[in-house]
Scaffold this motif. Sequence first.
Motif, mmCIF file in Angstrom:
data_model
loop_
_atom_site.group_PDB
_atom_site.id
_atom_site.type_symbol
_atom_site.label_atom_id
_atom_site.label_comp_id
_atom_site.label_asym_id
_atom_site.label_seq_id
_atom_site.Cartn_x
_atom_site.Cartn_y
_atom_site.Cartn_z
ATOM 1 N N PRO A 72 53.409 37.529 12.711
ATOM 2 C CA PRO A 72 52.758 36.890 11.555
ATOM 3 C C PRO A 72 51.241 37.023 11.618
ATOM 4 N N PHE A 73 50.688 37.135 12.839
ATOM 5 C CA PHE A 73 49.240 37.291 12.988
ATOM 6 C C PHE A 73 48.738 38.607 12.405
ATOM 7 N N ALA A 74 49.640 39.604 12.283
ATOM 8 C CA ALA A 74 49.223 40.958 11.917
ATOM 9 C C ALA A 74 49.445 41.293 10.454
ATOM 10 N N GLN A 75 49.971 40.367 9.660
ATOM 11 C CA GLN A 75 50.250 40.665 8.255
ATOM 12 C C GLN A 75 48.944 40.691 7.445
ATOM 13 N N PRO A 76 48.926 41.432 6.332
ATOM 14 C CA PRO A 76 47.665 41.632 5.586
ATOM 15 C C PRO A 76 46.942 40.335 5.229
ATOM 16 N N TRP A 77 47.664 39.329 4.754
ATOM 17 C CA TRP A 77 46.984 38.087 4.387
ATOM 18 C C TRP A 77 46.367 37.415 5.615
ATOM 19 N N SER A 78 47.047 37.496 6.760
ATOM 20 C CA SER A 78 46.496 36.917 7.985
ATOM 21 C C SER A 78 45.222 37.633 8.409
ATOM 22 N N VAL A 79 45.213 38.958 8.310
ATOM 23 C CA VAL A 79 44.038 39.722 8.728
ATOM 24 C C VAL A 79 42.857 39.446 7.806
ATOM 25 N N LEU A 80 43.052 39.638 6.514
ATOM 26 C CA LEU A 80 41.936 39.496 5.576
ATOM 27 C C LEU A 80 41.544 38.030 5.391
ATOM 28 N N GLY A 81 42.514 37.182 5.063
ATOM 29 C CA GLY A 81 42.210 35.774 4.852
ATOM 30 C C GLY A 81 41.739 35.099 6.114
ATOM 31 N N GLY A 82 42.405 35.380 7.249
ATOM 32 C CA GLY A 82 42.013 34.747 8.505
ATOM 33 C C GLY A 82 40.607 35.105 8.918
ATOM 34 N N ASN A 83 40.239 36.375 8.823
ATOM 35 C CA ASN A 83 38.894 36.798 9.221
ATOM 36 C C ASN A 83 37.825 36.202 8.319
ATOM 37 N N LEU A 84 38.055 36.224 7.022
ATOM 38 C CA LEU A 84 37.026 35.744 6.085
ATOM 39 C C LEU A 84 36.863 34.224 6.139
ATOM 40 N N VAL A 85 37.988 33.499 6.171
ATOM 41 C CA VAL A 85 37.899 32.037 6.230
ATOM 42 C C VAL A 85 37.248 31.595 7.531
ATOM 43 N N ALA A 86 37.657 32.200 8.643
ATOM 44 C CA ALA A 86 37.080 31.832 9.934
ATOM 45 C C ALA A 86 35.585 32.144 9.983
ATOM 46 N N THR A 87 35.203 33.303 9.481
ATOM 47 C CA THR A 87 33.776 33.661 9.468
ATOM 48 C C THR A 87 32.976 32.698 8.596
ATOM 49 N N LEU A 88 33.525 32.342 7.462
ATOM 50 C CA LEU A 88 32.850 31.396 6.561
ATOM 51 C C LEU A 88 32.612 30.056 7.247
ATOM 52 N N ILE A 89 33.612 29.553 7.968
ATOM 53 C CA ILE A 89 33.452 28.292 8.687
ATOM 54 C C ILE A 89 32.407 28.445 9.790
ATOM 55 N N GLY A 90 32.456 29.554 10.519
ATOM 56 C CA GLY A 90 31.483 29.779 11.589
ATOM 57 C C GLY A 90 30.065 29.861 11.071
ATOM 58 N N ILE A 91 29.853 30.558 9.966
ATOM 59 C CA ILE A 91 28.512 30.667 9.390
ATOM 60 C C ILE A 91 28.007 29.285 8.975
ATOM 61 N N LEU A 110 38.235 23.377 13.453
ATOM 62 C CA LEU A 110 38.296 23.562 12.005
ATOM 63 C C LEU A 110 38.974 24.879 11.632
ATOM 64 N N VAL A 111 38.640 25.941 12.353
ATOM 65 C CA VAL A 111 39.240 27.244 12.054
ATOM 66 C C VAL A 111 40.746 27.205 12.262
ATOM 67 N N LEU A 112 41.177 26.640 13.378
ATOM 68 C CA LEU A 112 42.605 26.580 13.656
ATOM 69 C C LEU A 112 43.331 25.771 12.584
ATOM 70 N N GLY A 113 42.785 24.621 12.206
ATOM 71 C CA GLY A 113 43.428 23.799 11.188
ATOM 72 C C GLY A 113 43.482 24.482 9.834
ATOM 73 N N CYS A 114 42.372 25.098 9.426
ATOM 74 C CA CYS A 114 42.342 25.766 8.116
ATOM 75 C C CYS A 114 43.267 26.978 8.077
ATOM 76 N N LEU A 115 43.290 27.765 9.138
ATOM 77 C CA LEU A 115 44.135 28.954 9.139
ATOM 78 C C LEU A 115 45.617 28.593 9.177
ATOM 79 N N PHE A 116 45.946 27.540 9.912
ATOM 80 C CA PHE A 116 47.328 27.060 9.880
ATOM 81 C C PHE A 116 47.694 26.605 8.470
ATOM 82 N N GLY A 117 46.814 25.834 7.860
ATOM 83 C CA GLY A 117 47.099 25.310 6.528
ATOM 84 C C GLY A 117 47.215 26.387 5.473
ATOM 85 N N LEU A 118 46.395 27.438 5.592
ATOM 86 C CA LEU A 118 46.416 28.527 4.619
ATOM 87 C C LEU A 118 47.414 29.629 4.990
#
Length: 378
Positions: A72-91, A110-118
Amino acid sequence: MHDNLIDWFRSFVPAPLNAPPKEWIRAAIGIAIVMLLTLCSGFGLFGVNLTLQLIAPAGASAVLVFAASSSPFAQPWSVLGGNLVATLIGISLGLGGLPPMVATALCVCLVLGCLFGLRCLHPPGVALALVAVVGSPEIHRLGYGLLYPVAFNSLLLLAVALLYNNLTRHAYPKPRLPRENLHHTRDPLPGERMSFSPDDLDRALRDFGEYVDVTRDDLERLLKQTEKHALRRSMGEITAADIMSRDLHWHTPDTFIGEAWQTLQRHRLRCLPVVGRGRELVGIVTLVDLLKHFHPRPGRLSFGQLRFLRGTKLRAIMSAPVISVTADTHMVELVYLLSDRGLHCLPVVDQQGLLVGMITQTDLIAALYRNWLKHLPD
């Protein structure tokens, strides 16, 4: 206590590999290709320093996408959404003025909670978030502009993965299991009625209680394959050659529809193979195919009503290409084709595609019954 301690130490032993060496070579080539493209394009678009700071998370993403594409970590939504959401939180946390230690700990939570939720959990995304929080002054000066190189790297990775994985016969993204019922009813497919249900699988996952690094559909496929292998072992080596009919009736594509109808009626058949001059299988005709190609008159259905199709040949109504099996196809595969796929008969062909036999649902039922009798206790 001693045995428990030994078992605990054994848990540190590496698990056996379940993929052949050629699969790791395939994944390594894909990773090398996308890393080369990421570096070359990144140097030109975003500069050497920024590209090198982002290359490690990109490499981790590539390992998942090429070496563990079922995750599940490697699916397109996980790659694109996970990277962008996590980067946004980090910034956002990096620009918030918090102490680095506090910002780092808060960022991971925060990243773990948001990525799990999304539903886009992607471990390299957490690394990107930390790069944005405690990265170099150049990273901080970019601010939300860091999203551009992250999005570019993610899209480039997905583009290469979609092309490379599918060209090397690894479906990506993983397709959902088909749930279509050919009879358009709410009943489970015949092959699933005595097997586990989707609800059983959901309950088992809840009982397991931990995150399982495999998609639910892939887990279901794995369990069904396990069932097939177990059934094959218990049934022995019963193949299509053991149960097929060899004395066959067939016609050619140039046979008129009236003659085919007479053959089906005379021999009480439901399907008729269509072969070429060399007896190669080219199509199949069923009673349904015949009945839906004429307009009956009111009253009782009879052969005389087929005169509306006078001059029509089988090549105009036959189904092609034909789902067929070979003589060494195991009976477990025949059960699936003649039940869940909704087929009533299966042509058997040799290595050259020549027709050598036919298997009907009746043949299969008789073979299953004989096998059941064989395994009854004395």
